[in-house]
Scaffold this motif. Structure first.
Motif, PDB file in Angstrom:
ATOM      1  N   ARG A 191       0.712  -1.152   0.097  1.00 15.52           N
ATOM      2  CA  ARG A 191       0.140  -0.238   0.031  1.00 15.52           C
ATOM      3  C   ARG A 191       0.776   1.357   0.165  1.00 15.52           C
ATOM      4  NH1 ARG A 191      -4.523  -1.040   2.843  1.00 15.52           N
ATOM      5  NH2 ARG A 191      -3.461  -1.178   4.869  1.00 15.52           N
ATOM      6  N   GLU A 192       1.969   1.132   0.662  1.00 20.09           N
ATOM      7  CA  GLU A 192       2.921   2.183   0.648  1.00 20.09           C
ATOM      8  C   GLU A 192       3.176   2.947  -0.562  1.00 20.09           C
ATOM      9  OE1 GLU A 192       3.493   4.310   3.139  1.00 20.09           O
ATOM     10  OE2 GLU A 192       5.364   5.323   2.598  1.00 20.09           O
ATOM     11  N   ARG A 193       3.940   1.871  -1.367  1.00 21.18           N
ATOM     12  CA  ARG A 193       4.459   2.233  -2.667  1.00 21.18           C
ATOM     13  C   ARG A 193       3.474   2.055  -3.763  1.00 21.18           C
ATOM     14  NH1 ARG A 193       9.404   3.093  -0.631  1.00 21.18           N
ATOM     15  NH2 ARG A 193      10.171   1.663   1.227  1.00 21.18           N
ATOM     16  N   GLY A 194       2.564   1.197  -3.703  1.00 17.18           N
ATOM     17  CA  GLY A 194       1.655   0.707  -4.726  1.00 17.18           C
ATOM     18  C   GLY A 194       2.347  -0.244  -5.653  1.00 17.18           C
ATOM     19  N   LEU A 195       3.699  -0.604  -5.042  1.00 20.80           N
ATOM     20  CA  LEU A 195       4.230  -1.999  -5.830  1.00 20.80           C
ATOM     21  C   LEU A 195       3.594  -3.367  -5.521  1.00 20.80           C
ATOM     22  CD1 LEU A 195       8.134  -0.926  -4.689  1.00 20.80           C
ATOM     23  CD2 LEU A 195       6.833  -0.761  -6.968  1.00 20.80           C
ATOM     24  N   ALA A 201       1.914  -2.292 -13.317  1.00 22.49           N
ATOM     25  CA  ALA A 201       1.192  -1.104 -13.554  1.00 22.49           C
ATOM     26  C   ALA A 201      -0.066  -1.038 -13.202  1.00 22.49           C
ATOM     27  CB  ALA A 201       1.200  -0.857 -15.215  1.00 22.49           C
ATOM     28  N   VAL A 202      -0.881  -2.164 -13.387  1.00 17.28           N
ATOM     29  CA  VAL A 202      -2.066  -2.119 -12.723  1.00 17.28           C
ATOM     30  C   VAL A 202      -2.115  -1.928 -11.115  1.00 17.28           C
ATOM     31  CG1 VAL A 202      -4.045  -3.790 -12.408  1.00 17.28           C
ATOM     32  CG2 VAL A 202      -3.248  -3.664 -14.580  1.00 17.28           C
ATOM     33  N   ALA A 257       0.166  -0.395  -9.398  1.00 14.35           N
ATOM     34  CA  ALA A 257       0.202   1.013  -9.175  1.00 14.35           C
ATOM     35  C   ALA A 257      -0.891   1.876  -9.463  1.00 14.35           C
ATOM     36  CB  ALA A 257       1.611   1.528 -10.039  1.00 14.35           C
ATOM     37  N   MET A 258      -1.611   1.612 -10.510  1.00 12.51           N
ATOM     38  CA  MET A 258      -2.543   2.562 -10.790  1.00 12.51           C
ATOM     39  C   MET A 258      -3.793   2.122  -9.894  1.00 12.51           C
ATOM     40  SD  MET A 258      -2.975   4.471 -13.525  1.00 12.51           S
ATOM     41  CE  MET A 258      -3.975   5.887 -12.948  1.00 12.51           C
ATOM     42  N   THR A 309      -3.502   1.532  -6.812  1.00 11.12           N
ATOM     43  CA  THR A 309      -3.082   1.943  -5.599  1.00 11.12           C
ATOM     44  C   THR A 309      -3.439   3.617  -5.726  1.00 11.12           C
ATOM     45  OG1 THR A 309      -1.402   0.348  -5.504  1.00 11.12           O
ATOM     46  CG2 THR A 309      -1.416   2.666  -4.037  1.00 11.12           C
ATOM     47  N   ALA A 310      -3.211   4.163  -7.022  1.00 17.82           N
ATOM     48  CA  ALA A 310      -3.594   5.593  -7.231  1.00 17.82           C
ATOM     49  C   ALA A 310      -4.934   6.085  -7.163  1.00 17.82           C
ATOM     50  CB  ALA A 310      -2.862   5.920  -8.733  1.00 17.82           C
ATOM     51  N   ILE A 311      -5.501   4.961  -8.017  1.00 19.93           N
ATOM     52  CA  ILE A 311      -7.125   5.141  -8.129  1.00 19.93           C
ATOM     53  C   ILE A 311      -7.939   5.026  -6.392  1.00 19.93           C
ATOM     54  CG2 ILE A 311      -9.316   4.096  -8.661  1.00 19.93           C
ATOM     55  CD1 ILE A 311      -7.752   3.597 -11.448  1.00 19.93           C
ATOM     56  N   ASP A 363      -6.100   5.621  -3.814  1.00 19.46           N
ATOM     57  CA  ASP A 363      -6.000   7.143  -2.941  1.00 19.46           C
ATOM     58  C   ASP A 363      -7.033   8.174  -3.632  1.00 19.46           C
ATOM     59  OD1 ASP A 363      -3.813   5.736  -1.836  1.00 19.46           O
ATOM     60  OD2 ASP A 363      -2.233   6.585  -2.895  1.00 19.46           O
ATOM     61  N   PHE A 364      -7.037   8.110  -4.818  1.00 17.96           N
ATOM     62  CA  PHE A 364      -7.977   8.999  -5.579  1.00 17.96           C
ATOM     63  C   PHE A 364      -9.424   9.091  -4.959  1.00 17.96           C
ATOM     64  CE2 PHE A 364     -11.030   9.723  -9.032  1.00 17.96           C
ATOM     65  CZ  PHE A 364     -10.816  11.029  -9.131  1.00 17.96           C
ATOM     66  N   ASP A 377      -9.532   9.932  -1.352  1.00 20.28           N
ATOM     67  CA  ASP A 377      -9.369  11.370  -1.258  1.00 20.28           C
ATOM     68  C   ASP A 377     -10.646  12.133  -1.622  1.00 20.28           C
ATOM     69  OD1 ASP A 377      -6.772  11.170  -0.206  1.00 20.28           O
ATOM     70  OD2 ASP A 377      -5.820  11.734  -1.953  1.00 20.28           O
ATOM     71  N   LYS A 388       9.512   2.077  -7.153  1.00 21.75           N
ATOM     72  CA  LYS A 388       8.575   3.093  -7.528  1.00 21.75           C
ATOM     73  C   LYS A 388       9.232   4.379  -7.924  1.00 21.75           C
ATOM     74  CE  LYS A 388       4.626   5.920  -5.716  1.00 21.75           C
ATOM     75  NZ  LYS A 388       3.542   6.077  -4.691  1.00 21.75           N
ATOM     76  N   PHE A 411      -1.604   2.474 -19.729  1.00 20.45           N
ATOM     77  CA  PHE A 411      -2.647   3.066 -19.607  1.00 20.45           C
ATOM     78  C   PHE A 411      -2.587   4.508 -20.455  1.00 20.45           C
ATOM     79  CE2 PHE A 411      -1.962   1.181 -15.427  1.00 20.45           C
ATOM     80  CZ  PHE A 411      -3.137   0.396 -15.614  1.00 20.45           C
ATOM     81  N   ILE A 431       0.328   5.523 -14.931  1.00 21.25           N
ATOM     82  CA  ILE A 431       1.426   4.663 -14.487  1.00 21.25           C
ATOM     83  C   ILE A 431       2.088   3.895 -15.933  1.00 21.25           C
ATOM     84  CG2 ILE A 431       2.075   2.588 -13.059  1.00 21.25           C
ATOM     85  CD1 ILE A 431       1.035   4.775 -11.448  1.00 21.25           C
ATOM     86  N   THR A 449       5.661   1.356 -17.031  1.00 24.46           N
ATOM     87  CA  THR A 449       6.723   0.562 -16.583  1.00 24.46           C
ATOM     88  C   THR A 449       8.018   0.567 -17.489  1.00 24.46           C
ATOM     89  OG1 THR A 449       5.659  -1.559 -17.538  1.00 24.46           O
ATOM     90  CG2 THR A 449       5.249  -1.003 -15.309  1.00 24.46           C
ATOM     91  N   TRP A 469       5.328   6.520 -12.024  1.00 23.48           N
ATOM     92  CA  TRP A 469       4.403   7.317 -11.793  1.00 23.48           C
ATOM     93  C   TRP A 469       4.448   8.779 -12.400  1.00 23.48           C
ATOM     94  CZ3 TRP A 469       0.517   6.206  -7.427  1.00 23.48           C
ATOM     95  CH2 TRP A 469       0.756   4.737  -6.858  1.00 23.48           C
ATOM     96  N   TYR A 501       0.544  11.003  -4.340  1.00 20.72           N
ATOM     97  CA  TYR A 501       1.173   9.954  -5.223  1.00 20.72           C
ATOM     98  C   TYR A 501       2.481   9.816  -5.127  1.00 20.72           C
ATOM     99  CZ  TYR A 501      -3.281  10.432  -7.588  1.00 20.72           C
ATOM    100  OH  TYR A 501      -4.838  10.411  -8.007  1.00 20.72           O
ATOM    101  N   GLY A 553       6.017   6.972  -0.787  1.00 22.88           N
ATOM    102  CA  GLY A 553       6.703   5.655  -1.257  1.00 22.88           C
ATOM    103  C   GLY A 553       7.443   5.599  -2.326  1.00 22.88           C
TER     104      GLY A 553
END
Lengths: 629, 171
Positions: free
Chosen positions: A151-155, A172-173, A175-176, A178-180, A182-183, A186, B7, B30, B42, B44, B60, B75, B78
């Protein structure tokens, strides 16, 4: 020793000793070994925690040691693997079978149905193999992909997916996602702490389960039941338990979470197949079920028919075995006809009766039976009845090879029975003792039945009834009827039985026959008041009545005599007149005239005068009854 | 084979060419519309390291603006390294980038980064002086002049960052 050396001794004696100890420890192998042994476990642990170098360094030696050990002692490893390998193989086979059944079901269910054609077209359009398309359509749910994300890095920590799943770049998924996450958090969570847990995208549902340092995103095709989430959570908990530290410190090195994907893979095993509209999938599809039912029904029918056939054959076999005089040497059934070969006594029951008893009425029996004489007791009895014709009331039975007759039978039949029975096939000897009744019993029965009057004596000897004495004719006439209720006698002897009426008649005849009535010389008149005549007339009347009662004829003749005085003619005339005179006397006394005939005695050519011949005599003769023409 | 991932963020002012610089050198998963919707995209980038390991940089690409909002900073959380992109034809973007760097370091501590002076193909309009670059180098900042159009030094930027991230050169 120089001054300098002394000084050194004074100043560094302790250090020297220490150095000496160190030298000894470093140069003595056993001491060194002991020292290393003390610190080795701690050193290994520390080194492993610090970096993966130790693992790398040990990899090859451990592998070689393992290979060596397996090579030297494979049995130990086989024993160790034994408890593991069985369940693994069973599970593998079970999975394969499951897949096979599912494939068969799907093929059967959809290959020829309208839905199948529709899906075939749709699969063709989508460029997906039909099997895969059917599977997708028939799944209630299936977990297609699982991402374990730091969760911290989205890795991405780990990712597993079904073979059929179409996956993007998992890193990538992750990470994305995780971003979403967060999005969304938020944008829509007032305190930015709420987390995305479920997302629905077309036929997919994404479930996100959150652990302390990571989240597990499961991409699910279809609609999973709520309980599945608990199972997924349980898997995530196990991952945290096993990899908690590595997840906390995860920086992107896969080494630190080696094996995590095996655990994630367990998620993929959760799936459920659809069954039409029902969520509960039956193990077998309806078409396959129909086919199986048809096959099953055919098998059941066949089994039932065979069973029935066997039962019928068995019942018939039993019935034949139970039928006296029938022997089956061959018995077989082809379903419709029972074929039988064997032996049959002419007196045995016919096959229709046997079939009726066996309850195999609908089946035809083709029989090829050779005649024979059965020594079965029942058949011997039938043969005896046919040949000996026992009178009513006589029963036959077999005792061993002896034919036993019981009941009432006459002596004549008994004689026949005793002589002819041993000639019958199957009969070695005959026993008629049970047809005898003891003489005393017979006498008692006869007395009861006949009620003999006084003067009659009954006797039974050797089954022969003797009746002696006098009895009224009426009683004598009733004897045969009276004996009907009594056991048979060998014979009846009534020669000594005299009707009492005959005795009385004989007495009258003996008293009256020759009775003489005297006349005066030349007279032909008799005093009508003569008492002797009156008495004789009464006896005659009684005699006629008795004769009629017993069916005899009493002839009465009056013979006239003369004393010889006078001419022959005159004597004859006197004789006639005297006979007529006596007859008139009897007629006057009540005797019918035609019952008495008259006659004259013969006269010698030269008669001698004899006064005692002035008489007439009664002559009586009893004749047997004239048979009625 | 050991697989490592890191990351990495790309940050910089609006329109400095962050996305277009890297887009030819990465796996585009994406579409760019994510940048305007979610605010991040994102990609890679895979590299083989000389020690045999493979490195996957999860990049990112954070939507640029003059100043990072809290969401955009989120974002960055981490991140293990970043590419700081500057438009070489717009000197003010360098100042913004350095300010961003300071903000990131303040929030997340010092992270490995490479500073990309982009649009080097427009050298006629170049506004960053060599002296400034020299000064940055002296501060220990790795500065590369790149061109999204020609692809100049972009790959090198990733390789340099990879070495900073792993301590091992890319093969």
């Amino acid at each position: 020793m120089s001054e300098l050396e002394k000084l050194r001794e004074i100043l560094f004696a302790k250090e020297k000793q220490t150095l000496e100890n160190i030298r000894e420890r470093t140069e003595t192998p056993s001491t060194r070994t002991r020292d290393v042994a003390e610190v080795l476990p701690g050193a290994i642990g520390l080194s492993h925690r610090k970096d993966p170098q130790l693992v790398k360094a040990l990899r090859e030696p451990v592998r070689e040691s393992f290979e060596y050990a397996v090579d030297k002692n494979p049995r130990a490893f086989a024993d160790a693997l034994f408890p593991v390998i069985g369940p693994a193989i069973r599970k593998s086979i079970a999975e394969s079978m499951k897949a096979l059944v599912q494939s068969m079901n799907n093929t059967m269910e959809y290959s020829l149905s309208p839905k199948g054609f529709k899906w075939r077209i749709e699969a063709s359009r989508a460029g997906i193999p039909l099997g895969e398309y059917i599977l997708r359509k028939t799944l209630v749910y299936r977990i297609e992909q699982v991402y374990l994300i730091n969760r911290e890095r989205g890795l991405m920590v780990g990712h597993v997916q079904n073979e059929s799943a179409v996956a993007q770049d998992a890193d990538a998924v992750s990470a994305m996602f995780t971003a979403i996450q967060d999005f969304v958090s938020d944008s829509f969570s007032p305190d930015h702490r709420q987390l995305l847990e479920t997302a629905d995208i077309g036929e997919f549902t994404v479930w996100v389960l959150h652990g302390p340092y990571s989240m597990m995103a499961c991409v699910i095709r279809g609609e999973p039941p709520r309980g599945v989430r608990d199972e997924l959570a349980e898997i995530l908990e196990r991952i945290n338990l096993q990899y908690g530290e590595a997840l906390e410190d995860f920086t992107g090195d896969s080494d630190s979470v080696e094996g995590v994907e095996d655990l994630l893979g367990e998620c993929l095993l959760l799936e459920q197949l659809a069954s039409g509209e029902d969520s509960k999938k039956s193990a077998i599809s309806p078409p396959l079920l129909i086919v199986l039912l048809l096959v099953g029904a055919a098998l059941a029918w066949w089994a039932y028919s065979s069973f029935q056939e066997r039962q019928r054959l068995q019942a018939f076999r039993q019935a034949v075995a139970d039928t006296p005089g029938l022997v089956a040497t061959e018995l077989a059934s082809d379903g419709r006809v029972i074929n039988m070969r064997g032996l049959a006594d002419p007196l045995a029951d016919d096959l229709e009766q046997v079939m009726q008893r066996a309850g195999v009425g609908e089946v035809a029996v083709a029989a090829d039976m050779a005649p024979f004489q059965s020594l079965d007791a029942e058949i011997i009895l039938r043969r005896a009845r046919q040949g000996l014709k026992p009178p009513a009331g006589v029963e036959f039975s077999m005792r061993g090879d002896t034919l036993v007759a019981s009941g009432r039978a006459g002596a004549e039949w008994r004689e026949q029975f005793l002589s002819r029975a041993p000639l019958i096939a199957g009969v070695a000897s005959a026993d008629a003792s049970a047809t005898f009744v003891r003489d005393e019993e017979l006498l008692r029965q006869a007395r009861m039945a006949l009620q003999p009057p006084a003067g009659v004596v009954l006797g039974v000897e050797d089954q022969i009834l003797s009746i002696a004495g006098t009895a009224p004719q009426r009683w004598i006439d009733a004897v045969p009827e009276g004996l009907e209720s009594v056991d048979s006698f060998a014979d009846i002897d009534d020669s000594a039985l005299v009707p009492s009426e005959l005795a009385a008649l004989d007495r009258i005849v003996s008293q009256l026959d020759g009775r003489t009535f005297y006349f005066a010389s030349g007279a032909s008149l008799l005093d009508s008041r003569n008492t002797a005549l009156q008495s004789a007339a009464i006896q005659l009347q009684e005699g006629f009545a008795l004769a009629e009662l017993i069916g005899r004829t009493l002839d009465v003749q009056i013979m006239g005599f003369a004393d010889g005085v006078g001419s022959l003619e005159s004597n004859r005339e006197v004789m006639r007149l005297r006979a007529e005179a006596l007859k008139r006397g009897f007629v006057a006394a009540g005797i019918e005239a035609d019952r008495i005939s008259t006659a004259i005695a013969a006269l010698p050519d030269n008669p001698v005068v004899d006064e005692s011949m002035r008489k007439a005599e009664l002559r009586l003769e009893l004749r047997p009854a004239v048979p009625t023409p | 084979m050991t697989r490592i991932s890191r990351k990495v963020c790309i940050i910089g002012d609006f329109a400095v060419g962050k996305t277009s610089t890297v887009t030819r050198f990465v796996n585009n998963v994406f579409s760019e519309k994510y940048l305007t919707t979610v605010g991040v995209k994102i990609d890679t980038k895979d590299l083989e390291l000389v020690d045999g390991r493979s490195l996957r940089m999860v990049i990112w690409d954070i939507a640029g603006s003059d100043r990072f909002s809290s969401a955009e900073f989120a974002y960055m959380r981490g991140a293990q390294g970043y590419l700081l992109v500057v438009d070489g034809t717009r000197k003010e973007t360098l100042a913004s980038a350095l300010a961003l760097r300071a903000a990131v370091e303040e929030r997340y501590g010092a992270l490995p980064f490479v500073l990309l002076l982009n649009k080097y193909d427009l050298v006629d309009e170049w506004s960053v002086s060599d002296a400034e670059i020299e000064a940055l180098n002296k501060q220990g900042v790795l500065v590369l002049c790149t061109s999204a159009m020609t692809g100049k030094c972009v790959e090198k930027a990733f390789r340099d960052l990879a070495k900073s991230l792993t301590g091992v050169s890319a093969a």
